[in-house]
Design an enzyme around this catalytic site. Structure first.
Site, PDB file in Angstrom:
ATOM      1  N   SER A 153       0.773  -1.279   0.063  1.00 33.54           N
ATOM      2  CA  SER A 153      -0.012  -0.198   0.117  1.00 33.54           C
ATOM      3  C   SER A 153       0.922   1.313  -0.086  1.00 33.54           C
ATOM      4  CB  SER A 153      -0.993   0.168   1.275  1.00 33.54           C
ATOM      5  OG  SER A 153      -1.194   1.317   1.582  1.00 33.54           O
ATOM      6  N   TYR A 180      -2.720  -0.750  10.421  1.00 36.85           N
ATOM      7  CA  TYR A 180      -2.639  -1.233   9.123  1.00 36.85           C
ATOM      8  C   TYR A 180      -1.441  -0.876   8.492  1.00 36.85           C
ATOM      9  CZ  TYR A 180      -3.868  -1.542   4.152  1.00 36.85           C
ATOM     10  OH  TYR A 180      -3.701  -1.743   2.909  1.00 36.85           O
TER      11      TYR A 180
HETATM   12  N1  LIG Z   1      -8.521  -0.877  -1.591  1.00 39.70           N
HETATM   13  C1  LIG Z   1      -7.663   0.030  -1.156  1.00 39.70           C
HETATM   14  O1  LIG Z   1      -7.706   1.186  -1.283  1.00 39.70           O
HETATM   15  C2  LIG Z   1      -6.167  -0.661  -1.082  1.00 39.70           C
HETATM   16  C3  LIG Z   1      -5.260   0.364  -1.186  1.00 39.70           C
HETATM   17  C4  LIG Z   1      -3.980  -0.170  -0.923  1.00 39.70           C
HETATM   18  C5  LIG Z   1      -3.709  -1.359  -0.728  1.00 39.70           C
HETATM   19  N2  LIG Z   1      -4.641  -2.517  -0.746  1.00 39.70           N
HETATM   20  C6  LIG Z   1      -4.419  -4.063  -0.588  1.00 39.70           C
HETATM   21  O2  LIG Z   1      -4.806  -4.710  -1.529  1.00 39.70           O
HETATM   22  C7  LIG Z   1      -5.223  -5.926  -1.220  1.00 39.70           C
HETATM   23  C8  LIG Z   1      -6.472  -6.356  -1.818  1.00 39.70           C
HETATM   24  O3  LIG Z   1      -7.395  -5.410  -0.926  1.00 39.70           O
HETATM   25  P1  LIG Z   1      -8.902  -5.067  -1.544  1.00 39.70           P
HETATM   26  O4  LIG Z   1      -8.742  -3.648  -1.817  1.00 39.70           O
HETATM   27  O5  LIG Z   1      -9.245  -5.814  -2.698  1.00 39.70           O
HETATM   28  O6  LIG Z   1      -9.758  -5.630  -0.049  1.00 39.70           O
HETATM   29  P2  LIG Z   1     -10.999  -6.253  -0.045  1.00 39.70           P
HETATM   30  O7  LIG Z   1     -11.949  -6.353  -1.125  1.00 39.70           O
HETATM   31  O8  LIG Z   1     -11.216  -6.170   1.420  1.00 39.70           O
HETATM   32  O9  LIG Z   1     -10.433  -7.659  -0.269  1.00 39.70           O
HETATM   33  C9  LIG Z   1      -9.632  -8.455   0.761  1.00 39.70           C
HETATM   34  C10 LIG Z   1      -9.169  -9.903   0.234  1.00 39.70           C
HETATM   35  O10 LIG Z   1      -8.131 -10.415   1.151  1.00 39.70           O
HETATM   36  C11 LIG Z   1      -9.024 -11.748   1.777  1.00 39.70           C
HETATM   37  N3  LIG Z   1      -8.564 -12.087   2.994  1.00 39.70           N
HETATM   38  C12 LIG Z   1      -8.437 -11.382   4.046  1.00 39.70           C
HETATM   39  N4  LIG Z   1      -8.081 -12.422   5.026  1.00 39.70           N
HETATM   40  C13 LIG Z   1      -7.704 -13.360   4.511  1.00 39.70           C
HETATM   41  C14 LIG Z   1      -6.984 -14.405   5.019  1.00 39.70           C
HETATM   42  N5  LIG Z   1      -6.667 -14.736   6.314  1.00 39.70           N
HETATM   43  N6  LIG Z   1      -6.585 -15.502   4.071  1.00 39.70           N
HETATM   44  C15 LIG Z   1      -6.693 -15.397   2.851  1.00 39.70           C
HETATM   45  N7  LIG Z   1      -7.408 -14.325   2.306  1.00 39.70           N
HETATM   46  C16 LIG Z   1      -7.997 -13.156   3.355  1.00 39.70           C
HETATM   47  C17 LIG Z   1     -10.528 -11.354   1.717  1.00 39.70           C
HETATM   48  O11 LIG Z   1     -10.940 -12.624   1.727  1.00 39.70           O
HETATM   49  P3  LIG Z   1     -12.643 -12.769   2.412  1.00 39.70           P
HETATM   50  O12 LIG Z   1     -13.445 -12.464   1.451  1.00 39.70           O
HETATM   51  O13 LIG Z   1     -12.656 -14.138   2.806  1.00 39.70           O
HETATM   52  O14 LIG Z   1     -12.559 -11.923   3.622  1.00 39.70           O
HETATM   53  C18 LIG Z   1     -10.390 -10.715   0.253  1.00 39.70           C
HETATM   54  O15 LIG Z   1     -10.533 -11.883  -0.820  1.00 39.70           O
HETATM   55  C19 LIG Z   1      -4.890  -5.790   0.290  1.00 39.70           C
HETATM   56  O16 LIG Z   1      -3.543  -6.539   0.561  1.00 39.70           O
HETATM   57  C20 LIG Z   1      -5.107  -4.499   0.767  1.00 39.70           C
HETATM   58  O17 LIG Z   1      -4.216  -4.428   1.814  1.00 39.70           O
HETATM   59  C21 LIG Z   1      -5.816  -2.093  -0.800  1.00 39.70           C
END
Ligand SMILES: NC(=O)c1ccc[n+]([C@@H]2O[C@H](COP(=O)([O-])OP(=O)(O)OC[C@H]3O[C@@H](n4cnc5c(N)ncnc54)[C@H](OP(=O)(O)O)[C@@H]3O)[C@@H](O)[C@H]2O)c1
Length: 238
Positions: free
Chosen positions: A132, A145
């Site tokens: 991130s 986080y």
């Molecule tokens: N969205 C943003 O603005 C943003 C910005 C910077 C970085 N990121 C990073 O991008 C990545 C994807 O996030 P996203 O935005 O797509 O968020 P999201 O829609 O909340 O998705 C998170 C994903 O991680 C999975 N997950 C959570 N805990 C887990 C575990 N213990 N084992 C395996 N899978 C797990 C979730 O599965 P479940 O459905 O089972 O919970 C879901 O598939 C993350 O690493 C996040 O930190 C996001």
């Protein structure tokens, strides 16, 4: 690395950026995409026989080992699974802080440890960790986080050094705000997960070491490169 014909594993592939990464990888010609999900019922129908579902909760060591066993061969591992529980430094509970570390840091490290032998078997490959921009400098209300992502940033750099002799390239991905469930409470300009995923796959194909996959993170990249202290001060005002 040319994506054409490659075998890729994506953690957290059931929604958000992870699901769109699967779609982008298929579009770019991946030969096989393992879609990791805690609950297989939550995986969307990708409508493509190149996708194989794998149950994987990255916090469960036995699930991590079982997932690695299920994968015969691998070229690219994308550590995308992540959570954001701990917000304000003053109100975050120990459980919130630990939960972010458990998934974002310890979970990702355990997946790397279990999957490196698969990449070695192929003579090398790529590990891409979704960090991130907050790994580079935190903002208020992101303390736990951001710390977990900063820890993962450090491990990503260490892995880059340690795995180079094994011909494994380690890639850092630094998204800004992306319109997923994780960022639902964030009222700012957000890129679509599909656009971010496309940029990530383009970055992998172009062998970029650091990928900034959206307009906000692209601005952060310039700031970070030229003035990291300025980035900290800027984020502190947001
Ligand atoms: N969205 C943003 O603005 C943003 C910005 C910077 C970085 N990121 C990073 O991008 C990545 C994807 O996030 P996203 O935005 O797509 O968020 P999201 O829609 O909340 O998705 C998170 C994903 O991680 C999975 N997950 C959570 N805990 C887990 C575990 N213990 N084992 C395996 N899978 C797990 C979730 O599965 P479940 O459905 O089972 O919970 C879901 O598939 C993350 O690493 C996040 O930190 C996001």
């Amino acid at each position: 690395m040319n994506i054409q014909g490659k075998t890729v594993f994506v953690t957290g592939a059931n929604r958000g950026i992870g699901a769109d990464l699967v779609r982008a990888l298929l579009k770019h010609g991946a030969g096989k995409v393992y879609a990791g999900a805690r609950d297989l019922q939550t995986l969307p129908d990708f409508g493509d026989s190149r996708v194989a579902a794998v149950q994987l909760d990255v916090t469960r060591p036995e699930a991590v080992s079982a997932a690695a066993l299920q994968v015969g061969e691998l070229d690219i591992l994308v550590n995308n699974a992540g959570v954001m529980n701990a917000n304000s430094l003053l109100t975050a509970t120990p459980a919130d802080l630990a939960a972010d570390m458990a998934v974002n840091y310890y979970g990702t490290v355990s997946v790397i440890q279990a999957f490196v032998p698969l990449l070695e078997k192929k003579g090398g490959g790529v590990i891409a960790n979704v960090l991130s921009v907050l790994a580079l400098a935190p903002m208020a209300q992101t303390a736990g986080y951001a710390a977990s992502k900063a820890a993962l940033h450090s491990v990503t750099q260490a892995a880059r050094a340690e795995l180079k002799p094994k011909n494994i390239n380690v890639v850092s991905i630094f998204p800004g705000p992306i319109d997923t469930e994780m960022a639902a409470g964030l009222h700012t300009e957000k890129a679509s997960p599909a656009a971010a995923a496309e940029e990530i796959v383009n970055g992998l194909a172009g062998e970029q070491e650091d990928i900034f996959p959206d307009p906000v993170s692209a601005q952060v990249a310039g700031f970070w490169g030229s003035n990291p202290k300025g980035l900290e001060h800027h984020f502190a005002t947001l």
